[in-house]
Each structure stands twice: as structure tokens, then as C-alpha cells.
Design an enzyme around this catalytic site. Structure first.
Site, short mmCIF file in Angstrom:
data_model
loop_
_atom_site.label_atom_id
_atom_site.label_comp_id
_atom_site.label_asym_id
_atom_site.label_seq_id
_atom_site.Cartn_x
_atom_site.Cartn_y
_atom_site.Cartn_z
N GLY A 166 0.82 -1.20 0.00
CA GLY A 166 0.00 0.00 0.00
C GLY A 166 0.86 1.25 0.00
O GLY A 166 2.05 1.20 0.31
N ASN A 167 0.26 2.37 -0.38
CA ASN A 167 1.01 3.63 -0.43
C ASN A 167 0.07 4.82 -0.48
O ASN A 167 -1.11 4.68 -0.81
CB ASN A 167 1.99 3.63 -1.60
N GLY A 188 9.21 0.00 -0.80
CA GLY A 188 9.84 -1.05 0.00
C GLY A 188 10.26 -0.69 1.42
O GLY A 188 11.12 -1.36 1.97
N SER A 203 7.32 5.04 -4.38
CA SER A 203 6.53 3.80 -4.38
C SER A 203 6.49 3.14 -5.75
O SER A 203 6.42 3.82 -6.78
CB SER A 203 5.10 4.14 -3.96
N GLU A 219 4.07 1.81 -7.03
CA GLU A 219 2.80 2.11 -7.70
C GLU A 219 2.67 3.60 -8.03
O GLU A 219 1.56 4.11 -8.22
CB GLU A 219 1.60 1.63 -6.87
N HIS A 271 -3.62 3.84 -1.60
CA HIS A 271 -3.70 2.50 -2.18
C HIS A 271 -3.40 1.47 -1.09
O HIS A 271 -2.41 1.61 -0.38
CB HIS A 271 -2.69 2.40 -3.32
N HIS A 300 -3.82 -2.94 0.24
CA HIS A 300 -4.12 -4.33 -0.06
C HIS A 300 -5.06 -4.86 1.02
O HIS A 300 -4.90 -5.99 1.48
CB HIS A 300 -2.84 -5.17 -0.11
N HIS A 323 -5.28 -7.76 -6.74
CA HIS A 323 -4.25 -6.90 -6.14
C HIS A 323 -4.76 -6.16 -4.90
O HIS A 323 -4.36 -6.49 -3.79
CB HIS A 323 -3.78 -5.93 -7.24
ZN LIG Z 1 -0.28 -2.58 -4.38
#
Ligand SMILES: [Zn+2]
Length: 224
Positions: A31-32, A52, A80, A82, A101, A103, A164
């Protein structure tokens, strides 16, 4: 901790990540979160969580400012994975200034099992704009994932990413966070309702009326 540019924005993102973590919506480095940083008379910049880094180790210094080409400005940090998805949403939606974002569990289950979550509770239409569509699969971090996410998002405020997770987008970080939490609740209702014989959709007149409320509140009225 050193003082950076955009200090209050940095604090808001770190606080948001901690809240997502405490609510169980992200874990590890999944997530971000990002924010648009408007630049008067120039290209917008974006503040985004790094690639990461586990969230228990993330602080204001670890966030990355990037330009509209995703080039980091000032820091030797990697944004990120994404970032393309975040950027794609900002570039197609001038009304959006924050993207979250995750998961999160039930959103991910719906992203694995469904084509979309239809309008099943009133607040999802009022705050998200209608159904929550599942974007076509895109490999993580690619422009294909970004394009599919942007297309399935449309003029709404949340989208599921096939196999995802989910993405929430709103004019402010506060609203994007609220939507991230709401999507997880709606996805849980939907997944469990489907297991209990099937979710019943809102009547058309209610969904249509609520969609008009969404468009008016979002300043998007007239685009329908
Ligand atoms: Zn993701």
C-alpha cells in the site's frame, strides 16, 4: 529529524499510514499514500511514500517529492512502485489531490472474485459515486496497471485492482482516508452478502438520486 519542504504534508502522510496500519488496512510495505503539491504557474509535484519501506520504519524524512515525470526532487529516494498509478489518477482527475492504495483484506477478496461491487449501501453512492469497478489486471508497477486503474476509476473515488487491492482518490487526504476505510467496509458487506445468498442492490431511483448528490458535491455535475 531534519526539517524538509512540505513538512505539514509529510506529517499528514505519515499520520495516514499509521492510521491505515492501526486499522489493519496495510501491512509490511504494502500500500502507499500520496498528495498533489500544486506549483503555482508550473507543473504540479507529488509527495509519495517510498518503495519497500516497512511502515513501522517510515517517517517524514522517508517520503519522496517527485515531478510529473516521477523524477525525485532533492532526495535520493525511490518513490513507491505504484507511483505510475498515483500519477495517472492525478493527471486524469484535476479534482483529486490525494490517493490512498491498500491491499486491505475484503477489498482484495472482491478484487479476486468479482467484476465490480454494485451499489448496495447508500453511502457508497454519495461518497464514492456509484459502483466500485474492478480494473483489468495489470502487473504491479506497470503503466498497464495505471491505465486500467484510471479507466475503471472513471469519475468516482474508488477502484479495485484485479488480483491486487484497492485505490481511493479524493480532493483531500482526510477524504481519501475516509474512503479507504469505507471501501473496506463495503467490500466486507458485499463479500459476506454474496456468501449468504447474494447482495441486493439499491433501487435505481435511490442510486440515481445519490449519484446526483455525489456529482454536485464533487463539482462534477453536468459531466453525467
Ligand atoms: Zn499494491
Amino acid at each position: 529529524m531534519q526539517q524538509h519542504s512540505y513538512q505539514s504534508d509529510r506529517e499528514s502522510i505519515v499520520q495516514a499510514i499509521r492510521e491505515l496500519d492501526s486499522r489493519g488496512l496495510v501491512s509490511g510495505s504494502s500500500g502507499n499514500v500520496s498528495l498533489r503539491l500544486p506549483v503555482e504557474g508550473g507543473q504540479d509535484r507529488y509527495l509519495i511514500t517510498p518503495a519497500g519501506v516497512t511502515y513501522d520504519r517510515l517517517d517524514e524524512d522517508g517520503l519522496v517529492v517527485v515531478d510529473s515525470e516521477l523524477e525525485p526532487i532533492g532526495e535520493e529516494l525511490v518513490p513507491s512502485t505504484e507511483s505510475l498509478l498515483h500519477l495517472g489518477i492525478y493527471q486524469s482527475r484535476p479534482d483529486i489531490n490525494a490517493v490512498v492504495h491498500t491491499h486491505s483484506l475484503y477489498a482484495s477478496i472482491a478484487a479476486v472474485t468479482s467484476t465490480h461491487i454494485p451499489p448496495i449501501v447508500d453511502e457508497m453512492v454519495v461518497y464514492i459515486g456509484g459502483s466500485i469497478e474492478v480494473a483489468d489486471y495489470g502487473f504491479p508497477g506497470t503503466s498497464e496497471l495505471a491505465a486500467a486503474g484510471v479507466e475503471a476509476l472513471g469519475d468516482r473515488r474508488a477502484v479495485l485492482l484485479r488480483n491486487h487491492g484497492m485505490c481511493a482518490a479524493a480532493p483531500t487526504l482526510h477524504e481519501a482516508m475516509r474512503i479507504a476505510v469505507l471501501v473496506e467496509r463495503i467490500a466486507q458487506i458485499y463479500v459476506q452478502a454474496e456468501m449468504m445468498g447474494g447482495a441486493v442492490e439499491l433501487p435505481d431511483y435511490a442510486a440515481e438520486t445519490e449519484r446526483q448528490v455525489y456529482l454536485m458535491r464533487s463539482g462534477l455535475a453536468g459531466s453525467d
